[in-house]
Write a protein that holds these residues in place. Structure first.
Motif, short mmCIF file in Angstrom:
data_model
loop_
_atom_site.label_atom_id
_atom_site.label_comp_id
_atom_site.label_asym_id
_atom_site.label_seq_id
_atom_site.Cartn_x
_atom_site.Cartn_y
_atom_site.Cartn_z
N GLN A 1 0.74 -1.22 -0.08
CA GLN A 1 0.00 0.00 0.02
C GLN A 1 1.09 1.38 0.04
O GLN A 1 1.93 1.36 0.73
N PRO A 2 0.62 2.33 -0.63
CA PRO A 2 1.10 3.60 -0.54
C PRO A 2 1.40 4.15 0.71
O PRO A 2 0.32 3.72 1.66
N TYR A 3 2.49 4.92 1.01
CA TYR A 3 2.47 5.66 2.28
C TYR A 3 2.79 7.21 2.01
O TYR A 3 3.36 7.47 0.81
N HIS A 4 2.54 7.81 3.02
CA HIS A 4 3.05 9.24 3.05
C HIS A 4 3.21 9.63 4.43
O HIS A 4 2.62 9.53 5.33
N MET A 5 4.66 10.07 4.74
CA MET A 5 5.13 10.43 6.21
C MET A 5 6.13 11.74 5.87
O MET A 5 6.68 11.87 5.13
N GLN A 6 6.30 12.06 7.19
CA GLN A 6 7.42 13.29 7.47
C GLN A 6 8.08 12.59 8.38
O GLN A 6 7.99 11.97 9.33
N TYR A 7 9.50 12.94 8.44
CA TYR A 7 10.71 12.61 9.36
C TYR A 7 11.72 13.22 9.01
O TYR A 7 11.89 14.15 8.11
N ARG A 8 12.79 13.34 10.13
CA ARG A 8 14.00 14.12 10.14
C ARG A 8 15.11 13.07 9.61
O ARG A 8 15.14 12.15 9.97
N ILE A 9 15.91 13.85 8.83
CA ILE A 9 17.25 13.04 8.23
C ILE A 9 18.38 14.05 8.06
O ILE A 9 18.11 15.13 8.04
N ARG A 10 19.41 13.52 8.41
CA ARG A 10 20.70 14.25 8.54
C ARG A 10 21.02 14.51 7.00
O ARG A 10 20.99 13.82 5.98
#
Length: 165
Positions: free
Chosen positions: A84-93
């Motif tokens: 299934q598709p997803y959509h998210m926000q996260y922090r990355i260096r």
């Protein structure tokens, strides 16, 4: 001979896709049927300040912010397993060593015959869009604490878009 022709056409299409993706300002990635990342375009690599070999497989997860690591991977793997598709926000260096917020969207990829082949997605730096958090001044804090508990509850409800009834 037909198999060789189809194989050649597929390789040609993949080469053309990668050239297009590398020319794109969007950060684009691909993962195989085993959930391991197999490709990151030039924009992703530039944003991260790393080379392709460092990001492949699960290498990209080394840059995840510790507070976002588990939820990010859980979301990705659950979506991957469910196809299934997803959509998210996260922090990355990033290449500068600082953490930035990215908005990442991924979707399953299926062959012409319907076989699951992996995932494909893109990410965008949304740090500026998230904006700075409001830091109230001393007078604002004093004013809020001078309210009764019920007045503060009503204030929160109004901020959530509820009526004053």
């Amino acid at each position: 001979m037909l198999f060789r022709s189809q194989h050649h056409a597929r390789n040609t299409a993949e080469i053309r896709f990668r050239r297009l993706a590398d020319a794109s300002p969007a950060m684009i990635w691909m993962a195989g049927h085993d959930a391991m990342h197999t490709y990151f375009n030039a924009s992703w690599l530039e944003f991260r300040g790393r080379v392709l070999d460092q990001e492949l497989g699960n290498g990209w997860t080394e840059g995840l912010h510790p507070d976002d690591h588990d939820l990010c991977l859980e979301t990705y793997l659950k979506s991957f397993s469910a196809r299934q598709p997803y959509h998210m926000q996260y922090r990355i260096r990033t290449a500068s060593g600082e953490f930035c917020w990215v908005e990442d969207a991924g979707a399953p990829v299926f062959s012409d015959s319907g076989d699951f082949e992996g995932f494909m997605g893109s990410a965008a730096d949304v740090t500026a869009r998230r904006g700075a958090y409001f830091t109230p001044d001393e007078d604002s804090v004093r004013m809020v604490f001078s309210l009764t508990e019920r007045e503060r509850q009503v204030l929160v409800l109004i901020a959530d878009g509820r009526s004053t009834k």
